[in-house]
Design a protein around this motif. Structure first.
Motif, PDB file in Angstrom:
ATOM      1  N   UNK A 246       1.744   6.315  11.504  1.00 41.47           N
ATOM      2  CA  UNK A 246       2.105   7.295  10.489  1.00 41.47           C
ATOM      3  C   UNK A 246       2.071   6.655   9.096  1.00 41.47           C
ATOM      4  N   UNK A 247       2.709   5.509   9.003  1.00 43.03           N
ATOM      5  CA  UNK A 247       2.809   4.801   7.723  1.00 43.03           C
ATOM      6  C   UNK A 247       1.440   4.410   7.191  1.00 43.03           C
ATOM      7  N   UNK A 248       0.496   4.153   8.114  1.00 41.17           N
ATOM      8  CA  UNK A 248      -0.833   3.708   7.683  1.00 41.17           C
ATOM      9  C   UNK A 248      -1.784   4.888   7.549  1.00 41.17           C
ATOM     10  N   UNK A 249      -1.326   6.046   7.924  1.00 42.55           N
ATOM     11  CA  UNK A 249      -2.164   7.230   7.825  1.00 42.55           C
ATOM     12  C   UNK A 249      -3.332   7.217   8.781  1.00 42.55           C
ATOM     13  N   UNK A 250      -3.151   6.598   9.936  1.00 44.13           N
ATOM     14  CA  UNK A 250      -4.213   6.603  10.949  1.00 44.13           C
ATOM     15  C   UNK A 250      -3.634   7.072  12.274  1.00 44.13           C
ATOM     16  N   UNK A 251      -4.487   7.207  13.255  1.00 48.66           N
ATOM     17  CA  UNK A 251      -3.984   7.620  14.556  1.00 48.66           C
ATOM     18  C   UNK A 251      -3.392   6.428  15.299  1.00 48.66           C
TER      19      UNK A 251
ATOM     20  N   UNK B 220      -3.964   5.447  18.236  1.00 58.24           N
ATOM     21  CA  UNK B 220      -4.915   4.649  19.017  1.00 58.24           C
ATOM     22  C   UNK B 220      -5.640   3.640  18.141  1.00 58.24           C
ATOM     23  N   UNK B 221      -5.847   4.006  16.900  1.00 54.92           N
ATOM     24  CA  UNK B 221      -6.487   3.048  15.997  1.00 54.92           C
ATOM     25  C   UNK B 221      -5.620   1.799  15.868  1.00 54.92           C
ATOM     26  N   UNK B 222      -4.330   2.035  15.723  1.00 53.37           N
ATOM     27  CA  UNK B 222      -3.411   0.903  15.631  1.00 53.37           C
ATOM     28  C   UNK B 222      -3.542   0.036  16.876  1.00 53.37           C
ATOM     29  N   UNK B 223      -3.537   0.692  18.007  1.00 51.02           N
ATOM     30  CA  UNK B 223      -3.667  -0.041  19.260  1.00 51.02           C
ATOM     31  C   UNK B 223      -4.925  -0.899  19.264  1.00 51.02           C
ATOM     32  N   UNK B 224      -6.021  -0.292  18.836  1.00 52.73           N
ATOM     33  CA  UNK B 224      -7.283  -1.030  18.851  1.00 52.73           C
ATOM     34  C   UNK B 224      -7.322  -2.156  17.833  1.00 52.73           C
ATOM     35  N   UNK B 225      -6.653  -1.946  16.744  1.00 52.78           N
ATOM     36  CA  UNK B 225      -6.567  -3.030  15.762  1.00 52.78           C
ATOM     37  C   UNK B 225      -5.838  -4.226  16.380  1.00 52.78           C
ATOM     38  N   UNK B 226      -4.740  -3.911  17.032  1.00 56.74           N
ATOM     39  CA  UNK B 226      -3.932  -4.970  17.628  1.00 56.74           C
ATOM     40  C   UNK B 226      -4.677  -5.726  18.715  1.00 56.74           C
TER      41      UNK B 226
ATOM     42  N   UNK C 222       0.601  -3.163   7.189  1.00 60.50           N
ATOM     43  CA  UNK C 222       1.762  -2.345   7.557  1.00 60.50           C
ATOM     44  C   UNK C 222       2.550  -3.005   8.692  1.00 60.50           C
ATOM     45  N   UNK C 223       1.793  -3.477   9.680  1.00 61.01           N
ATOM     46  CA  UNK C 223       2.431  -4.137  10.824  1.00 61.01           C
ATOM     47  C   UNK C 223       3.312  -5.281  10.337  1.00 61.01           C
ATOM     48  N   UNK C 224       2.733  -6.036   9.429  1.00 64.67           N
ATOM     49  CA  UNK C 224       3.451  -7.178   8.897  1.00 64.67           C
ATOM     50  C   UNK C 224       4.684  -6.714   8.129  1.00 64.67           C
TER      51      UNK C 224
END
Lengths: 333, 333
Positions: B9-14, B16-22, B39-41
DNA sequence: CTGTTAGCGCGTTCAC
DNA sequence: GTGAACGCGCTAACAG
């Protein structure tokens, strides 16, 4: 592995009924209960703690981090922790090796695993600990050392009192030339022992120890330390060792140097490990209740996890002087 | 603790995108990646291993069960296991106390926690182990002992060869009156050592040991055992101790009985613990690579978890005779 | 390159 | 006394 859903299906009831049967969280008709229980047994169903943890946001897991070579010395302590944890229904996640990068890795893993609490057993201080613990860190108990900037309870030994009592014993025997063979400089225990020794010596009017050497808290370290001490221009008539392993290694050094213990040299150790009563000569030492300390650590942690506890608790366990054969009055020729 | 959803939410993405980034599991536009990472940091987000475990049905956790008072003796071994586990990205769940009910409780908890594998360190055998492990049990490695009816790999020491080499050394020195001071009867190690001793003795034409006493594998046990041996009508000229603690306790008993080691009595131990080189006299012993054994255990377990491995693997590590001062040719008066 | 969605196994409301 | 349904945080299959 069987799941709750499967059990429910097989028993012809809803999944929530199964849940309630397992947790006894609401009334269930007796015959249904029996049947469900039977199916559970038959299917060898075992509830998944990971699913539970996901829901409850609690793992009943605590992390225990030990500095690299502390395992031998801390075996009893770990057993004490495990004991109390078992009683309280907690599991312990053991990590060894706390040097720099590895400590960080361990902490990261433990946080990912969502431990409910953490026990840190170390000797030196880690200044970057607060950062490594991240945002809202789990409750932490520091075992037998202290770290700056961490909001943690501390449970440890009163090393200062231990050194004091040991030195006092030597003083009472008539020794004035008392040396110290203790752990690495900067170490919490070493610092406290230094303070305790200084106090006891000072009160007896002895300006300073007859020698002071820092070294590894091991037999090798003790051997080296005592060699050094015995080679002094004015060798001591007694030595306080910060640790039984140091003392035991020291006993060996004395033999090799041809000095008799306790006739020519008195030695008092610290810890009272299993071997000390069987050494030649049997070691006089300050016993430390390691196992009990482990239990206190765990109980403190669990109370903290429970929520209610006055902040920044700090408990110091006392040692007890065990008189054996390695100390005697100084022999004047 | 921050969640992936919040980060998304904070990054304005879905999400799953976060998951894939990680996990780096699919291509993500560089600027998006940077932003998410930032954002994660900023939110100090740490992924939840428990949620992952729920999905992947794997915890990267192995259980290690130790018999009650084995902790001191097995410290090195546990370190070895932890070391290898750390390398492989596994965590270890430590349980101590394997007596009856407690073993059952530990196994239950470990299964609930869905460990990926199990290491069992014990000395006696548990016949009800298969039942306790339940349906499709996790891969198991038995450390230095064997259990009936369990489909497990075994990694241990060749205690038989160790006894053989120790006795052979004594034989070569000229001893014929050789006694055995070993662990409790029924214990795996004791049994193997008996066999090894019998073999070495037999091949040298010595019909049987000059004495044989079982006892606790500790200093006290060794002290008691040696007292008994030295009080024999025809006392031995040499003793093989199944364990360094036994040997060290025995050394003390010899001193108390006024018999000189090695002049009047030769002693060889087993294990080469840290203290042995500093004993008086320095202990001749069969060194056991405990730490390495721990590593082999862990690696074996991980291979098994990985899936590919010939079934029922069985590896025995060899000890090495370390000659020191506690053995010598027999002294005939 | 990105978003939506369906579970993983469980506890827990809320409605019957 | 019981069941349906939602969500815990995450990954992966499926659509765009």
């Amino acid at each position: 592995m069987a799941t709750m859903k499967q059990v429910a299906a097989r028993a012809g009831v809803s999944i929530s009924t199964v849940s309630h049967v397992i947790n006894g969280t609401r009334a269930v008709r007796e015959d249904v209960r029996k049947r469900v229980l039977a199916i559970i047994d038959e299917m060898r169903y075992v509830p998944s703690a990971v699913a539970r943890s996901l829901r409850s946001d609690t793992t009943r897991l605590i992390g225990v981090i030990l500095a690299e070579h502390a395992m031998h010395a801390r075996a009893e302590l770990v057993c004490g922790i495990e004991d109390a944890a078992f009683e309280a229904g907690y599991g312990i996640l053991l990590c060894t090796g706390a040097d720099g990068a590895r400590l960080a890795a361990h902490l990261r893993t433990l946080i990912e695993k969502r431990i409910d609490g953490l026990v840190l057993v170390a000797d030196s201080m880690h200044d970057d600990l607060p950062m490594l613990l991240g945002a809202d860190p789990p409750p932490v108990v520091l075992a037998d050392f202290q770290a700056a900037g961490v909001d943690a309870d501390i449970v440890g030994f009163d090393h200062e009192a231990a050194a004091d009592i040991a030195i006092r014993h030597l003083l009472e025997l008539g020794h004035r030339e008392i040396a110290l063979a203790i752990g690495p400089e900067g170490t919490h225990a070493a610092r406290a022992q230094l303070a305790g020794a200084a106090r006891a010596l000072g009160e007896a009017g002895v300006p300073r120890p007859a020698g002071q050497v820092h070294g590894e808290s091991s037999c090798e370290g003790g051997y080296a330390a005592f060699r050094q001490l015995l080679a002094l221009p004015a060798p001591p008539t007694a030595v306080f060792a910060g640790n039984d392993l140091i003392a035991l290694g020291g006993l060996r050094a004395a033999v090799d140097a041809g000095v008799g213990v306790p006739r020519q040299l008195s030695v008092v150790g610290c810890g009272d490990i299993a071997l000390s009563p069987y050494a030649v000569p049997r070691l006089t030492t300050v016993a430390q209740p390691q196992r009990r300390m482990g239990q206190v650590i765990a109980q403190t942690l669990f109370s903290r996890i429970g929520g209610a506890l006055p902040p920044a608790l700090r408990e110091l366990l006392q040692g007890e002087l065990i008189l054996r054969e390695s100390t005697a009055a100084p022999f004047f020729c």
